[in-house]
Design an enzyme around this catalytic site. Sequence first.
Site, short mmCIF file in Angstrom:
data_model
loop_
_atom_site.label_atom_id
_atom_site.label_comp_id
_atom_site.label_asym_id
_atom_site.label_seq_id
_atom_site.Cartn_x
_atom_site.Cartn_y
_atom_site.Cartn_z
N GLU A 145 -6.61 -21.14 -16.00
CA GLU A 145 -7.06 -22.43 -15.43
C GLU A 145 -7.97 -23.15 -15.55
O GLU A 145 -8.72 -22.54 -16.08
CB GLU A 145 -7.87 -21.05 -14.52
N ASP B 49 0.81 -1.29 0.20
CA ASP B 49 0.29 0.42 -0.18
C ASP B 49 0.51 1.15 -0.08
O ASP B 49 2.04 1.65 0.67
CB ASP B 49 -1.25 -0.03 1.28
N ASP C 9 -4.40 -11.04 -15.94
CA ASP C 9 -5.68 -11.48 -15.04
C ASP C 9 -6.79 -11.42 -15.97
O ASP C 9 -7.18 -10.68 -16.22
CB ASP C 9 -5.62 -12.14 -14.53
N ASP D 6 -4.19 3.44 3.29
CA ASP D 6 -5.31 3.10 2.46
C ASP D 6 -5.82 1.97 3.23
O ASP D 6 -6.78 1.28 3.19
CB ASP D 6 -6.55 3.41 1.20
N ASP E 32 -5.41 -18.60 -4.79
CA ASP E 32 -6.78 -19.49 -4.01
C ASP E 32 -6.18 -20.62 -3.09
O ASP E 32 -6.80 -21.44 -3.33
CB ASP E 32 -7.41 -19.99 -5.16
N ASP F 182 -9.01 -16.93 -16.61
CA ASP F 182 -9.58 -17.50 -15.29
C ASP F 182 -10.67 -18.17 -15.62
O ASP F 182 -11.28 -18.14 -17.01
CB ASP F 182 -10.73 -16.33 -13.99
N ASP G 93 -1.36 -1.32 -3.87
CA ASP G 93 -2.04 -0.32 -5.20
C ASP G 93 -0.96 -0.58 -6.12
O ASP G 93 0.21 -1.24 -5.77
CB ASP G 93 -2.38 0.85 -4.81
O1 TEU Z 1 -10.76 -20.42 -9.71
C1 TEU Z 1 -11.13 -20.74 -9.52
C2 TEU Z 1 -11.44 -21.85 -8.94
O2 TEU Z 1 -12.00 -22.99 -10.17
C3 TEU Z 1 -11.90 -21.46 -7.55
O3 TEU Z 1 -13.33 -22.39 -7.52
C4 TEU Z 1 -10.55 -22.50 -6.67
O4 TEU Z 1 -10.81 -23.52 -7.29
C5 TEU Z 1 -11.14 -22.62 -5.09
O5 TEU Z 1 -11.19 -20.96 -5.27
C6 TEU Z 1 -9.87 -22.86 -4.84
O6 TEU Z 1 -10.49 -22.99 -3.85
C7 TEU Z 1 -10.85 -18.67 -10.37
C8 TEU Z 1 -9.59 -17.49 -9.10
O7 TEU Z 1 -8.96 -17.76 -9.69
C9 TEU Z 1 -11.09 -17.32 -7.96
O8 TEU Z 1 -9.77 -16.27 -7.41
C10 TEU Z 1 -12.19 -17.06 -8.34
O9 TEU Z 1 -12.86 -16.44 -6.92
C11 TEU Z 1 -13.04 -17.77 -9.42
O10 TEU Z 1 -11.96 -18.58 -10.57
C12 TEU Z 1 -13.75 -17.05 -10.24
O11 TEU Z 1 -13.60 -15.57 -10.37
#
Ligand code: TEU
Length: 548
Positions: free
Chosen positions: A248, A20, A97, A24, A322, A198, A28
């Site tokens: 992904e 940051d 992304d 805030d 994630d 994604d 960023d």
């Molecule tokens: O994640 C896709 C996904 O499969 C998620 O459900 C992930 O596997 C899970 O959170 C793991 O526990 C992508 C992004 O990486 C994630 O941050 C987003 O929340 C999701 O898509 C929706 O865009």
Amino acid sequence: MRDWFKNAVVYQVYPKSFQDTDGDGLGDLRGVTQHLDYIRDLGVDVIWLNPVYKNSGVDGGYDISDYREIAPELGTMADFDELLAQAHARGLRIVMDLVVNHTSTEHRWFQESRASRDNDKRSFYVWRAPHEGKEPNGLRSAFSGSAWQKDETTGEYYLHMFAREQADLNWHEPRVREGVYDMMRWWLDKGVDGFRMDVITMIGKPEETIAADGGPGGDVCNGEKTHEYLREMNREVLSRYDIMTVGEAAGTSTEQAIRYASLDGSELNMIFQFEHMEVDAGAHGKWSDEPLDLPRLKAVLARWQTALHGRAWNSLYWDNHDQPRVVSRFGCDADETCRMRSAKMLAACLHMMQGTPYIYQGEELGMTNYPFADISESRDVEAVNAWQELVEERGELTGEQMMRAIRRKGRDNARTPMQWTAGKNAGFTNGEPWMPVNPNHDRINAEAEEGDPGSVLAFYRALIRIRRENPVVIDGDFTLLMPEDARVFAYTRCDGTHTLRVACNFSGETAKLDAEASFHGGRLLIGNYEDAGAADSLRPWECRVELE
Ligand code: TEU
């Protein structure tokens, strides 16, 4: 050179938790620019930026309301342009992304689409009539509950595979694809160097999985149309730029991956598979925290290495925004000795495989999970919804069981602020941090590790150098050794000139190496003990890499 992605190492930045600069409490873009020298000095080539676009604040930026505006809380487009220029000036590439399976319900496309059944953009999203007065079918959201949300304006349901504020786009509508491709060109013409896509394997949803038939629904991933649309995206956009792409791909098999990430360049450069991230799941999915079954983990990773070798390209990852911190999940964070040793061991195990490695911010420091006290500390829609469903509504887990699961496996663990110093808020912010700072930042932080040749940071830098200096790491085949052993992950990589021998002890006990896996006179490239040790055994959490 089109296949620079094979030699690249990627550093993933979750900007909201990185640095940051305006007090805030939120990271960023200027904070990312501030640390570009640190990222460059790690030895990486590419930065993957988690979403930085204007969004509705529900899912960490993955609910985009305007693809061509920077989220005000992260900065301005001028800040982004400066970050891109400063990264390029340091020889660093920026991968954005791309979140186009769904948009925020605040996106203008959705606002138009929901207005009436017959408006021009109705077909931009997946709308279905009720089935016998209820949800069109039994599809469930990844964030708990039904994947269908009734919209009172027209009495129909729209599909949301994630939060209800994230409406799935209808990729079968050509104007959706054209709009996405146009947006992608806009970013590529600004000079970005590629995309992380994604949940891209969801875009070709088979009609039977989203039919209003009252049935169970089906697997929306990996429909044949997904390959058709990716090949179209490749023709219309990707093939026209010297970029890197990674999709992904939850729920994807090696057979599917060989098409998505084929070396023929017809779709994407590589994908993120999830099989190795699901070996410790159970009856309640990720919230059932099963102990690590190492032979199973080894079998999964070995299968991905051997199935794709010579045909497609792997990504290599343990951590991301994630996933929980791997040193706490598959290593040991009980004390400093085992934390540092196991963090290095996990890094060596992953980085010596074939594929493009991804380092998530703080992984290079050996950052750990956070001791969340109760659900009120969670900022993650996935965890909060799961608590509501599993604890409050169904009573399938007690609050303590769910909190243990969140502490072990929750995404919040990856989103605690980057630990820069031992000082206030780990040097992340002068304000009130949006997520709690891990108290162990007093010893786990970039400043302390910067000058320490025995640090996890120094070890990651050395691993990246080894990758640069030894072609066998990029091109060699993969042979798993001791497949049934519950403590040792050992393998070799061969390219006809050299053999790389890797052995890792995923336990706190001494582990024997069989004759095939024992070391025999190669040159030690890296290890996590001060001396070489015995040729036929590994000490607790020990890793060794030798070149023959
Ligand atoms: O994640 C896709 C996904 O499969 C998620 O459900 C992930 O596997 C899970 O959170 C793991 O526990 C992508 C992004 O990486 C994630 O941050 C987003 O929340 C999701 O898509 C929706 O865009």
